[in-house]
Design a protein around this motif. Structure first.
Motif, PDB file in Angstrom:
ATOM      1  N   LYS A  91      -1.712   6.488  -0.787  1.00 32.13           N
ATOM      2  CA  LYS A  91      -1.130   5.152  -0.953  1.00 32.13           C
ATOM      3  C   LYS A  91      -0.893   4.506   0.411  1.00 32.13           C
ATOM      4  O   LYS A  91      -1.177   3.323   0.605  1.00 32.13           O
ATOM      5  CB  LYS A  91       0.175   5.241  -1.743  1.00 32.13           C
ATOM      6  N   THR A  92      -0.387   5.280   1.347  1.00 33.88           N
ATOM      7  CA  THR A  92      -0.168   4.754   2.696  1.00 33.88           C
ATOM      8  C   THR A  92      -1.490   4.338   3.320  1.00 33.88           C
ATOM      9  O   THR A  92      -1.606   3.241   3.872  1.00 33.88           O
ATOM     10  CB  THR A  92       0.542   5.804   3.573  1.00 33.88           C
TER      11      THR A  92
ATOM     12  N   ARG B  94      -2.738   1.076   1.737  1.00 36.03           N
ATOM     13  CA  ARG B  94      -1.940  -0.096   2.111  1.00 36.03           C
ATOM     14  C   ARG B  94      -2.148  -0.476   3.573  1.00 36.03           C
ATOM     15  O   ARG B  94      -2.257  -1.652   3.909  1.00 36.03           O
ATOM     16  CB  ARG B  94      -0.463   0.174   1.828  1.00 36.03           C
TER      17      ARG B  94
ATOM     18  N   HIS C 156      -3.914  -3.934   4.798  1.00 37.67           N
ATOM     19  CA  HIS C 156      -3.165  -4.811   5.701  1.00 37.67           C
ATOM     20  C   HIS C 156      -4.039  -5.216   6.894  1.00 37.67           C
ATOM     21  O   HIS C 156      -4.120  -6.394   7.257  1.00 37.67           O
ATOM     22  CB  HIS C 156      -1.906  -4.081   6.177  1.00 37.67           C
TER      23      HIS C 156
ATOM     24  N   ASN D 105      -2.769  -8.659  -3.353  1.00 35.78           N
ATOM     25  CA  ASN D 105      -1.539  -8.372  -4.091  1.00 35.78           C
ATOM     26  C   ASN D 105      -1.665  -8.787  -5.558  1.00 35.78           C
ATOM     27  O   ASN D 105      -1.050  -8.172  -6.431  1.00 35.78           O
ATOM     28  CB  ASN D 105      -0.341  -9.053  -3.439  1.00 35.78           C
TER      29      ASN D 105
ATOM     30  N   TYR E 283      -3.293  -5.618  -6.926  1.00 39.52           N
ATOM     31  CA  TYR E 283      -2.649  -4.322  -6.740  1.00 39.52           C
ATOM     32  C   TYR E 283      -1.130  -4.333  -6.870  1.00 39.52           C
ATOM     33  O   TYR E 283      -0.507  -3.291  -6.811  1.00 39.52           O
ATOM     34  CB  TYR E 283      -3.022  -3.747  -5.370  1.00 39.52           C
TER      35      TYR E 283
ATOM     36  N   PHE F 121       2.013  -4.598  -2.512  1.00 38.61           N
ATOM     37  CA  PHE F 121       0.960  -3.740  -1.972  1.00 38.61           C
ATOM     38  C   PHE F 121       0.767  -4.006  -0.483  1.00 38.61           C
ATOM     39  O   PHE F 121       0.754  -3.094   0.331  1.00 38.61           O
ATOM     40  CB  PHE F 121      -0.346  -3.946  -2.744  1.00 38.61           C
ATOM     41  N   ILE F 122       0.619  -5.270  -0.115  1.00 37.63           N
ATOM     42  CA  ILE F 122       0.521  -5.649   1.295  1.00 37.63           C
ATOM     43  C   ILE F 122       1.713  -6.533   1.615  1.00 37.63           C
ATOM     44  O   ILE F 122       1.932  -7.555   0.976  1.00 37.63           O
ATOM     45  CB  ILE F 122      -0.768  -6.434   1.602  1.00 37.63           C
TER      46      ILE F 122
ATOM     47  N   SER G 246       3.610  -3.583   6.071  1.00 44.21           N
ATOM     48  CA  SER G 246       2.930  -2.456   5.422  1.00 44.21           C
ATOM     49  C   SER G 246       2.031  -1.665   6.362  1.00 44.21           C
ATOM     50  O   SER G 246       1.400  -0.705   5.943  1.00 44.21           O
ATOM     51  CB  SER G 246       2.140  -2.917   4.184  1.00 44.21           C
TER      52      SER G 246
ATOM     53  N   TYR H 247       5.823   4.013   5.642  1.00 40.97           N
ATOM     54  CA  TYR H 247       5.447   4.656   4.399  1.00 40.97           C
ATOM     55  C   TYR H 247       5.345   6.137   4.659  1.00 40.97           C
ATOM     56  O   TYR H 247       5.618   6.620   5.748  1.00 40.97           O
ATOM     57  CB  TYR H 247       4.155   4.124   3.767  1.00 40.97           C
TER      58      TYR H 247
END
Length: 161
Positions: A82-83, A86, A90, A132, A135, A139-140, A144, A148
């Protein structure tokens, strides 16, 4: 839409992570006008960022005809899917903003245009909003690429005297 179509880092083993960035770039640029920037992984101790984007304007000296770029991702961001997604998204947004902001602009107007736009200003938020919408609204975000889940490794150091 979710992120089921995104490749996890474990799936990307043996290949570079540019395949993940390509998913985001094509969602933002479905016609494929913007080439994928170089994606590199770095390991900078003490860095206060997980990702960053660099862009360079291309042109004939009169008008900007394109943007080349590099996205750097901290190795620690690779430990959590996930990190990674994201942070990459970004930084891809920053790259797309540069294309949309500068492509076709006379070089004489570049400095003034750049001075008006903040790193996470209205253009960034508009482009981020496109991802976004797919997601999720968070999300962003403007931060971001800073935090995280990422791996912290403890290392024992032995000093020999």
């Amino acid at each position: 839409m979710g992120d089921s179509h995104l490749m996890t880092f474990k799936q990307a083993a043996g290949r570079d992570i540019s395949h993940i960035a390509a998913v985001f770039l094509r969602l933002l640029d479905p016609d494929g006008h913007y080439p994928l920037p170089k994606i590199s992984i770095t390991n900078r101790a003490g860095a206060d960022w997980l990702g960053r984007a660099f862009t360079r304007l291309i042109g004939d000296g009169k008008v900007v005809t394109g943007v080349s770029g590099e996205i750097q991702i901290q190795r620690g961001a690779l430990e959590d899917d996930k990190t990674l997604h994201r942070v990459l998204a970004h930084e891809v947004v920053h790259y797309v903003v540069a294309w949309e902001m500068y492509n076709g602009v006379p070089y004489g107007d570049v400095k003034e245009l750049g001075a008006k736009e903040k790193d996470h200003g209205p253009r960034f938020l508009e482009v981020a909003g496109r991802l976004n919408a797919l997601y999720g609204s968070d999300f962003i975000t403007i931060t971001s690429d800073e935090s995280y889940a990422y791996e912290h490794r403890e290392v024992n150091l032995f000093i020999l005297a």
